[in-house]
Design an enzyme around this catalytic site. Sequence first.
Site, PDB file in Angstrom:
ATOM      1  N   ASP A  66       0.836  -0.987   0.104  1.00 25.02           N
ATOM      2  CA  ASP A  66      -0.104   0.026  -0.077  1.00 25.02           C
ATOM      3  C   ASP A  66       0.847   1.304  -0.061  1.00 25.02           C
ATOM      4  O   ASP A  66       2.132   1.187   0.310  1.00 25.02           O
ATOM      5  CB  ASP A  66      -1.039  -0.182   1.175  1.00 25.02           C
ATOM      6  CG  ASP A  66      -1.426   1.050   1.565  1.00 25.02           C
ATOM      7  OD1 ASP A  66      -2.238   1.607   0.585  1.00 25.02           O
ATOM      8  OD2 ASP A  66      -1.670   1.854   2.378  1.00 25.02           O
ATOM      9  N   LEU A  67       0.397   2.333  -0.277  1.00 23.22           N
ATOM     10  CA  LEU A  67       1.093   3.527  -0.349  1.00 23.22           C
ATOM     11  C   LEU A  67       0.975   4.455   0.917  1.00 23.22           C
ATOM     12  O   LEU A  67       1.865   4.415   1.860  1.00 23.22           O
ATOM     13  CB  LEU A  67       0.920   4.363  -1.398  1.00 23.22           C
ATOM     14  CG  LEU A  67       1.258   4.092  -2.811  1.00 23.22           C
ATOM     15  CD1 LEU A  67       0.618   4.870  -3.869  1.00 23.22           C
ATOM     16  CD2 LEU A  67       2.786   4.071  -2.764  1.00 23.22           C
ATOM     17  N   ASP A  68      -0.113   5.034   1.168  1.00 23.27           N
ATOM     18  CA  ASP A  68      -0.567   5.775   2.206  1.00 23.27           C
ATOM     19  C   ASP A  68      -0.288   5.158   3.663  1.00 23.27           C
ATOM     20  O   ASP A  68      -1.010   4.080   3.830  1.00 23.27           O
ATOM     21  CB  ASP A  68      -1.996   6.259   2.386  1.00 23.27           C
ATOM     22  CG  ASP A  68      -1.940   7.517   0.926  1.00 23.27           C
ATOM     23  OD1 ASP A  68      -1.344   7.576   0.554  1.00 23.27           O
ATOM     24  OD2 ASP A  68      -3.402   7.457   0.774  1.00 23.27           O
TER      25      ASP A  68
ATOM     26  N   LYS B 295      -9.046  -3.358  -2.169  1.00 27.03           N
ATOM     27  CA  LYS B 295      -7.600  -4.276  -2.381  1.00 27.03           C
ATOM     28  C   LYS B 295      -7.756  -5.411  -3.096  1.00 27.03           C
ATOM     29  O   LYS B 295      -6.834  -6.031  -3.790  1.00 27.03           O
ATOM     30  CB  LYS B 295      -7.031  -4.128  -1.049  1.00 27.03           C
ATOM     31  CG  LYS B 295      -6.463  -2.922  -0.696  1.00 27.03           C
ATOM     32  CD  LYS B 295      -5.458  -2.228  -1.404  1.00 27.03           C
ATOM     33  CE  LYS B 295      -5.376  -0.738  -0.940  1.00 27.03           C
ATOM     34  NZ  LYS B 295      -4.360  -0.643   0.045  1.00 27.03           N
TER      35      LYS B 295
ATOM     36  N   SER C 180      -2.966   0.908  -4.176  1.00 23.79           N
ATOM     37  CA  SER C 180      -3.517   1.678  -3.403  1.00 23.79           C
ATOM     38  C   SER C 180      -4.990   2.037  -3.873  1.00 23.79           C
ATOM     39  O   SER C 180      -5.089   2.201  -5.099  1.00 23.79           O
ATOM     40  CB  SER C 180      -2.654   2.919  -3.598  1.00 23.79           C
ATOM     41  OG  SER C 180      -2.977   4.257  -2.971  1.00 23.79           O
ATOM     42  N   ARG C 181      -5.805   2.434  -3.107  1.00 20.59           N
ATOM     43  CA  ARG C 181      -7.120   2.772  -3.072  1.00 20.59           C
ATOM     44  C   ARG C 181      -7.319   4.096  -3.230  1.00 20.59           C
ATOM     45  O   ARG C 181      -8.384   4.467  -3.325  1.00 20.59           O
ATOM     46  CB  ARG C 181      -8.187   2.030  -2.153  1.00 20.59           C
ATOM     47  CG  ARG C 181      -8.095   2.566  -1.149  1.00 20.59           C
ATOM     48  CD  ARG C 181      -9.210   2.201  -0.077  1.00 20.59           C
ATOM     49  NE  ARG C 181      -9.224   0.793   0.388  1.00 20.59           N
ATOM     50  CZ  ARG C 181     -10.225   0.081   0.252  1.00 20.59           C
ATOM     51  NH1 ARG C 181     -11.303   0.472   0.222  1.00 20.59           N
ATOM     52  NH2 ARG C 181     -10.061  -1.212   0.544  1.00 20.59           N
TER      53      ARG C 181
END
Length: 165
Positions: free
Chosen positions: A11-13, A100, A69-70
């Site tokens: 994931d990113l955040d 995801k 990433s959403r």
Amino acid sequence: MERKPKLLVFDLDYTLWPFWIDTHYDAPFKKISKTDVKDRHGNNVPYYEAVPRILEKLKRDGFKVGVASRTSCTSEAKELIKCFEWDQYFDYVQIYPGTKTTHLTQIKKDSGIGFQDMIFFDDEHRNIRDVSKLGVTCFFVHEGVTNEVIRCGLENHKSGVIHNL
């Protein structure tokens, strides 16, 4: 026989960087130096310190690496990845609103790598729960990706632990 994953997905955040791309910084982003990126207001855009070295090592060690990433800020996230020079490490990039499970299913389709050969790192329990149902080893990230997070994720995968909630 030792279980070694073929693909690690992040994931990113709050996993690779300590903020939500859609609320904390504003594009366009400007690369000042290899380690310094600013947003349109001149604010430094940070990432978790160990991330660049970890991504480089994973690629050097022969792992495929992906992003799921959403966020609805698709172009902004991709722009920031490029500014941080992380695009060279990512084999698969799925950045758009949605679940995801959709992201990982598309990565499976694109890569040909089975869910059982993946590890997914994320900071949200709901994503860990959802993706683990696919048979992906999932590792909950408390405060960004570190060498210890990667080590534990690899250990979980090796021992067959699907998630660590």
